[in-house]
Design an enzyme around this catalytic site. Structure first.
Site, PDB file in Angstrom:
ATOM      1  N   PRO A  59     -16.576 -33.676  62.044  1.00 50.56           N
ATOM      2  CA  PRO A  59     -17.827 -33.105  61.550  1.00 50.56           C
ATOM      3  C   PRO A  59     -17.624 -31.790  60.819  1.00 50.56           C
ATOM      4  O   PRO A  59     -16.898 -30.910  61.289  1.00 50.56           O
ATOM      5  CB  PRO A  59     -18.630 -32.895  62.838  1.00 50.56           C
ATOM      6  CG  PRO A  59     -17.599 -32.713  63.898  1.00 50.56           C
ATOM      7  CD  PRO A  59     -16.456 -33.596  63.509  1.00 50.56           C
ATOM      8  N   SER A  80     -22.720 -33.477  61.389  1.00 50.37           N
ATOM      9  CA  SER A  80     -22.995 -32.176  61.996  1.00 50.37           C
ATOM     10  C   SER A  80     -24.494 -31.944  62.183  1.00 50.37           C
ATOM     11  O   SER A  80     -25.323 -32.479  61.445  1.00 50.37           O
ATOM     12  CB  SER A  80     -22.421 -31.078  61.103  1.00 50.37           C
ATOM     13  OG  SER A  80     -22.819 -29.792  61.524  1.00 50.37           O
ATOM     14  N   GLN A 108     -22.230 -34.443  66.072  1.00 51.33           N
ATOM     15  CA  GLN A 108     -21.711 -33.163  66.560  1.00 51.33           C
ATOM     16  C   GLN A 108     -22.871 -32.209  66.782  1.00 51.33           C
ATOM     17  O   GLN A 108     -23.670 -31.938  65.874  1.00 51.33           O
ATOM     18  CB  GLN A 108     -20.724 -32.575  65.551  1.00 51.33           C
ATOM     19  CG  GLN A 108     -20.179 -31.216  65.920  1.00 51.33           C
ATOM     20  CD  GLN A 108     -20.818 -30.111  65.108  1.00 51.33           C
ATOM     21  OE1 GLN A 108     -21.600 -30.361  64.203  1.00 51.33           O
ATOM     22  NE2 GLN A 108     -20.501 -28.877  65.444  1.00 51.33           N
ATOM     23  N   TYR A 139     -24.434 -28.563  67.675  1.00 50.01           N
ATOM     24  CA  TYR A 139     -24.470 -27.134  67.945  1.00 50.01           C
ATOM     25  C   TYR A 139     -25.685 -26.936  68.844  1.00 50.01           C
ATOM     26  O   TYR A 139     -26.831 -27.013  68.383  1.00 50.01           O
ATOM     27  CB  TYR A 139     -24.621 -26.333  66.655  1.00 50.01           C
ATOM     28  CG  TYR A 139     -23.348 -26.184  65.878  1.00 50.01           C
ATOM     29  CD1 TYR A 139     -22.316 -25.361  66.333  1.00 50.01           C
ATOM     30  CD2 TYR A 139     -23.162 -26.854  64.669  1.00 50.01           C
ATOM     31  CE1 TYR A 139     -21.139 -25.220  65.622  1.00 50.01           C
ATOM     32  CE2 TYR A 139     -21.986 -26.720  63.942  1.00 50.01           C
ATOM     33  CZ  TYR A 139     -20.982 -25.891  64.425  1.00 50.01           C
ATOM     34  OH  TYR A 139     -19.814 -25.755  63.723  1.00 50.01           O
ATOM     35  N   THR A 169     -20.088 -29.006  70.648  1.00 52.56           N
ATOM     36  CA  THR A 169     -19.204 -27.932  70.204  1.00 52.56           C
ATOM     37  C   THR A 169     -19.327 -26.720  71.121  1.00 52.56           C
ATOM     38  O   THR A 169     -20.408 -26.152  71.271  1.00 52.56           O
ATOM     39  CB  THR A 169     -19.533 -27.523  68.759  1.00 52.56           C
ATOM     40  OG1 THR A 169     -19.215 -28.605  67.886  1.00 52.56           O
ATOM     41  CG2 THR A 169     -18.743 -26.300  68.334  1.00 52.56           C
ATOM     42  N   ARG A 220     -14.619 -14.815  58.819  1.00 57.61           N
ATOM     43  CA  ARG A 220     -14.128 -15.570  57.667  1.00 57.61           C
ATOM     44  C   ARG A 220     -14.213 -14.700  56.416  1.00 57.61           C
ATOM     45  O   ARG A 220     -15.255 -14.592  55.777  1.00 57.61           O
ATOM     46  CB  ARG A 220     -14.920 -16.862  57.506  1.00 57.61           C
ATOM     47  CG  ARG A 220     -14.900 -17.721  58.779  1.00 57.61           C
ATOM     48  CD  ARG A 220     -15.726 -18.982  58.642  1.00 57.61           C
ATOM     49  NE  ARG A 220     -15.887 -19.641  59.937  1.00 57.61           N
ATOM     50  CZ  ARG A 220     -16.566 -20.772  60.117  1.00 57.61           C
ATOM     51  NH1 ARG A 220     -17.139 -21.373  59.083  1.00 57.61           N
ATOM     52  NH2 ARG A 220     -16.674 -21.292  61.325  1.00 57.61           N
ATOM     53  N   LYS A 232     -16.186 -30.683  72.678  1.00 58.28           N
ATOM     54  CA  LYS A 232     -15.396 -30.376  71.477  1.00 58.28           C
ATOM     55  C   LYS A 232     -15.013 -28.898  71.444  1.00 58.28           C
ATOM     56  O   LYS A 232     -15.883 -28.024  71.462  1.00 58.28           O
ATOM     57  CB  LYS A 232     -16.207 -30.726  70.229  1.00 58.28           C
ATOM     58  CG  LYS A 232     -15.506 -30.435  68.908  1.00 58.28           C
ATOM     59  CD  LYS A 232     -16.400 -30.821  67.741  1.00 58.28           C
ATOM     60  CE  LYS A 232     -15.696 -30.618  66.407  1.00 58.28           C
ATOM     61  NZ  LYS A 232     -15.497 -29.187  66.080  1.00 58.28           N
ATOM     62  N   HIS A 250     -11.217 -25.677  65.657  1.00 59.52           N
ATOM     63  CA  HIS A 250     -12.178 -25.559  64.560  1.00 59.52           C
ATOM     64  C   HIS A 250     -11.465 -25.348  63.223  1.00 59.52           C
ATOM     65  O   HIS A 250     -11.953 -24.648  62.338  1.00 59.52           O
ATOM     66  CB  HIS A 250     -13.154 -24.411  64.829  1.00 59.52           C
ATOM     67  CG  HIS A 250     -14.591 -24.758  64.559  1.00 59.52           C
ATOM     68  ND1 HIS A 250     -15.402 -25.384  65.482  1.00 59.52           N
ATOM     69  CD2 HIS A 250     -15.362 -24.587  63.460  1.00 59.52           C
ATOM     70  CE1 HIS A 250     -16.608 -25.562  64.966  1.00 59.52           C
ATOM     71  NE2 HIS A 250     -16.610 -25.096  63.727  1.00 59.52           N
ATOM     72  N   SER A 306      -7.425 -30.656  63.470  1.00 55.14           N
ATOM     73  CA  SER A 306      -6.989 -29.344  62.969  1.00 55.14           C
ATOM     74  C   SER A 306      -5.597 -29.436  62.352  1.00 55.14           C
ATOM     75  O   SER A 306      -4.608 -29.659  63.054  1.00 55.14           O
ATOM     76  CB  SER A 306      -7.024 -28.255  64.054  1.00 55.14           C
ATOM     77  OG  SER A 306      -8.357 -28.054  64.510  1.00 55.14           O
ATOM     78  N   GLY A 307      -5.564 -29.289  61.040  1.00 56.13           N
ATOM     79  CA  GLY A 307      -4.308 -29.226  60.306  1.00 56.13           C
ATOM     80  C   GLY A 307      -3.728 -30.546  59.864  1.00 56.13           C
ATOM     81  O   GLY A 307      -2.640 -30.575  59.279  1.00 56.13           O
TER      82      GLY A 307
END
Length: 410
Positions: free
Chosen positions: A93, A122, A144, A146, A172, A181, A241, A265, A297-298
């Protein structure tokens, strides 16, 4: 090929993408996507050490080739929570697919369904869960969450996703506030397209809000009792998550979690946290097959998918690459990204004698750790390249819209 929403350019493409690997798409997409939107997708938090090492750390683990296996024609079909899939690769998501394509999550769902992949959307999606479900009625999908401070909002979400046929909730728990960020701050990024659940609940579009502002509306306090409450209210399986250690896996399972989602994340929250692939073996040992594990992730290679499965994952998610594919090719672009990674995975399966995904989960992996890099942020002015300007990636000033972000000043 380009549609403008209040001056913000959105791709309208629907074409297959020829690629050598998914990494090449990250540079190509700059030609059609505004700078702020691109860096919202591409960047991580602070110096982006974790963001980089999520991918680099896959090199800590090596696939041991196998010979004389008397096997051919590997099959990538698998099953997750009763859902039959053609691939173990999942669409993780991500908020606001409208920054990549006019049809947003509807286009992503179409591409995922064409590739036989599990899709997840999401809470901060542009398109409604009803529109997403209608795009591929038989396709498997997760939602997903929040978690909101407002439980009436949560209840509205649960009712909507159940009616739309979603098969589970990804709760999450690792993004209670936004990570720092820097790229979003430098580009003054705000969501340029309305977010459906916020529009339908209060008329607040979400458009024009920063990432930090959106997170502020979500719960900053989530505990085991919330897992139980969500399961009871929704009647759906709940996968926690954002688990990054064995202790939290024990706690989640004790609270009734139906699955564990290992992720940091995508390096967008705490910079300096370990790469998820380095955490996966410990968490998998703690879970001990009591519930399934999702990992992300990645991930940029089929070999990364292979390693994650061999180290304990049941499903492996991708994020940024499919959004680049969405911008460059729409539904067919998403399908192209999934097929590229799946093709690489099949090669690794053949070369290790793994006929099925279950075989991959028992493949031999060597572990030789090494020290990763500590380079400056990829978005630092000291290293960043000039952003290309094309006719397609420029925001147009329309009425009272903000020419920087493309979002309404209201």
């Amino acid at each position: 090929m380009t549609y403008y929403y209040e001056g913000f350019p959105q791709s309208e493409r629907d074409e297959y993408i020829k690629m050598v690997n998914v990494d090449q798409l990250e540079e190509e997409v700059k030609k059609i996507m505004p700078e702020g939107a691109y860096y919202y997708i591409a960047s991580g938090s602070e110096n982006e050490w974790t963001w980089r090492n999520n991918t680099t750390a896959f090199n800590h683990y090596q696939i041991v080739p196998r010979a004389l296996t008397d096997m051919d024609d590997p099959q990538t079909d698998t099953e997750f929570l009763g859902m039959k899939l053609k691939t173990p690769i999942m669409i993780s998501p991500i908020a606001c697919h409208g920054i990549a394509h006019k049809d947003a999550e509807v286009a992503t769902q179409k591409g995922a369904a064409a590739a036989g992949a599990l899709f997840s959307s999401s809470t901060y999606a542009n398109k409604s869960v009803e529109e997403i479900a209608a795009a591929a009625p038989e396709a498997p999908r997760l939602f997903q969450l929040y978690l909101s401070k407002d439980w009436k909002f949560n209840e509205m979400v649960f009712d909507a996703i159940k009616k739309a046929g979603y098969k589970g909730i990804l709760l999450t728990v690792d993004a209670l506030v936004s990570g720092y960020r820097e790229a979003n701050i430098r580009t003054k990024f705000t969501y340029p397209v309305p977010l459906d659940f916020f529009t339908r609940y209060s008329g607040a579009k979400g458009q024009g809000q920063s990432v930090a502002q959106m997170y502020a509306a979500s719960a900053q306090k989530i505990g085991p009792e919330d897992v139980r409450r969500i399961k009871e209210m929704s009647g759906l399986p709940v996968i926690v998550k954002g688990v990054c250690c064995a202790e939290d896996a024990y706690k989640a399972i004790g609270a009734g979690a139906d699955g564990i989602y290992v992720t940091n994340h995508g390096g967008r929250e705490i910079d300096g946290s370990p790469a998820t692939i380095d955490l996966l073996p410990e968490i998998a040992a703690a879970v001990n097959h009591r519930v399934p594990i999702i990992f992300d992730s990645g991930v940029r290679r089929g070999s990364h998918v292979f390693k994650a499965l061999a180290l304990g994952a049941d499903i492996v998610g991708i994020g940024r690459p499919y959004l680049y594919g969405l911008a460059l090719g729409g539904p067919k672009g998403v399908e192209s990204v999934l097929n590229q990674l799946n093709e690489e995975l099949v090669i690794d399966m053949q070369l290790t004698g793994c006929k099925t995904i279950e075989d991959v989960k028992h493949a031999k992996i060597a572990h030789i750790p090494y020290t990763a890099d500590n380079l400056p942020s990829n978005t630092s002015p000291a290293v960043v390249k000039p952003y290309p300007k094309t006719d397609e990636n420029q925001i147009k000033t329309v009425g009272d819209s903000d020419a920087v972000s493309g979002a309404s000043k209201h």
